[in-house]
Write a protein that holds these residues in place. Structure first.
Motif, mmCIF file in Angstrom:
data_model
loop_
_atom_site.group_PDB
_atom_site.id
_atom_site.type_symbol
_atom_site.label_atom_id
_atom_site.label_comp_id
_atom_site.label_asym_id
_atom_site.label_seq_id
_atom_site.Cartn_x
_atom_site.Cartn_y
_atom_site.Cartn_z
ATOM 1 N N ARG A 61 47.048 6.770 127.707
ATOM 2 C CA ARG A 61 48.096 6.200 128.556
ATOM 3 C C ARG A 61 49.502 6.506 128.040
ATOM 4 N N LEU A 62 49.688 6.500 126.725
ATOM 5 C CA LEU A 62 51.017 6.815 126.185
ATOM 6 C C LEU A 62 51.421 8.249 126.510
ATOM 7 N N ASN A 63 50.433 9.123 126.653
ATOM 8 C CA ASN A 63 50.714 10.528 126.966
ATOM 9 C C ASN A 63 50.985 10.762 128.446
ATOM 10 N N LYS B 270 53.002 18.011 133.843
ATOM 11 C CA LYS B 270 52.090 17.515 134.874
ATOM 12 C C LYS B 270 50.636 17.605 134.425
ATOM 13 N N LEU B 271 50.295 18.686 133.735
ATOM 14 C CA LEU B 271 48.925 18.812 133.232
ATOM 15 C C LEU B 271 48.607 17.672 132.268
ATOM 16 N N ARG B 272 49.530 17.442 131.325
ATOM 17 C CA ARG B 272 49.321 16.355 130.359
ATOM 18 C C ARG B 272 49.211 15.011 131.067
ATOM 19 N N LYS C 176 45.010 19.382 125.427
ATOM 20 C CA LYS C 176 46.008 19.850 124.458
ATOM 21 C C LYS C 176 46.094 21.375 124.460
ATOM 22 N N ASP C 177 44.941 22.030 124.605
ATOM 23 C CA ASP C 177 44.928 23.499 124.620
ATOM 24 C C ASP C 177 45.636 24.049 125.858
ATOM 25 N N ILE C 178 45.307 23.500 127.027
ATOM 26 C CA ILE C 178 45.886 24.028 128.264
ATOM 27 C C ILE C 178 47.380 23.709 128.356
ATOM 28 N N VAL C 179 47.783 22.547 127.824
ATOM 29 C CA VAL C 179 49.208 22.194 127.808
ATOM 30 C C VAL C 179 49.977 23.161 126.911
#
Length: 307
Positions: free
Chosen positions: A281-283, A208-210, A182-185
């Protein structure tokens, strides 16, 4: 006397000649008067003709003024039409731009779809089947009781997972990766918004990160732990939550002693599936999906509800 008479005769003759001359002059005057009358009549005709021409000119001037007014109105209408055309051209341009952006975005979304999207629905159905089997025979055989118990199982797992992820002292890899994700996104989004430039790589980086991090967590999150000696152990969160969940649900069901261990062992797999599905998975989906609890007052919708 004769001379006087002769003189008188001559005078009479002269007078007669003068009278004749006067008559001729009168006749000439009459002719001139007649000519003058004809000229006056001609002048009157010309005046009348001129008046007619003046009236015609006035009518033409009026017609010209009306035509000029009509032309001005037409010019105004043309200006309005040109304005509408300009607005339509701008609208078409905007629609083409948005269409182009949507096309690019659709292309990006297509590229960002991961294989996980295909199996997500099947995994949800698989989780439902596992819940059905885990609940097994209730003390009350009514269908609504089983549905309530399924919901209760999910809510209890959510309760365990929320406490787990919100625990500031948790040091498991899943918690750290999820929080760092969450922080990096967020950093990637801030970077894309706060740094000048246009490129697809920066734009899709947060997505893509998420997706990649959550896909990894969805694949292996809460699986058995491997220690340095290559020994496999049940994940602490799964072990602890499984114990609490079985104690909770056993209040509402009656198990066959022969199948008790088999059914209770299912709890760990259900907890793992539920947490990885709803937290990870939803993310992975683009856009990210979210869970929604139906209210007891909602009408039945067979597209999203199971009867």
């Amino acid at each position: 006397i004769q001379e006087k008479d002769k003189e008188i005769q001559e005078k009479d003759k002269e007078i007669q000649e003068k009278d004749k001359e006067i008559q001729e002059k009168d006749k000439e005057i009459q002719e001139k008067d007649k000519e003058i009358q004809e000229k006056d009549k001609e002048i009157q005709g010309k005046d009348k003709e001129i008046q007619g021409k003046d009236k015609e000119i006035q009518e033409k001037d009026k017609e010209i003024q009306e035509t000029d007014k009509e032309i001005q109105e037409k010019d105004k209408e043309i200006q309005e039409k040109n304005k509408i055309i300009h607005n339509k051209d701008y609208e078409i341009h905007e629609l083409e731009r948005k269409s182009s952006e949507l096309g690019v975005e659709a292309g990006i979304k297509t590229k960002l779809q991961l294989p996980d999207s295909v199996t997500l629905k099947d995994d949800i159905i698989n989780l439902q089947n596992s819940l059905e089997e885990y609940i097994t025979k209730c003390k009350d055989q009514k269908l609504i009781i089983k549905a309530v118990l399924k919901r209760h199982v999910i809510e209890k797992i959510f309760e365990y997972a929320s406490g787990y992820f919100n625990n500031p002292n948790a040091r498991d890899i899943e918690v750290i990766m999820y929080k760092r994700c969450k922080d990096i996104v967020k950093l990637a989004k801030d970077f894309a918004e706060q740094r000048d430039g246009v490129d697809e790589t920066t734009k899709v980086l947060p997505i893509k990160l998420r997706q990649q991090i959550c896909a990894v967590l969805g694949n292996r999150g809460f699986n058995n732990v491997i220690n340095k000696n290559k020994q496999h152990f049940l994940h602490d969160f799964i072990k602890r939550s499984q114990f609490f969940l079985n104690n909770e649900i056993n209040i509402y069901r009656k198990l066959n002693p022969e199948k008790k261990k088999e059914i209770e062992d299912m709890a760990g797999d259900i907890i793992r599936k539920t947490v990885t599905l709803f937290w990870f998975r939803l993310n992975v989906q683009e856009p990210a999906a979210y869970r929604y609890w139906f209210k007891n007052t909602d009408k039945i919708n067979t597209n999203t509800m199971e009867l």
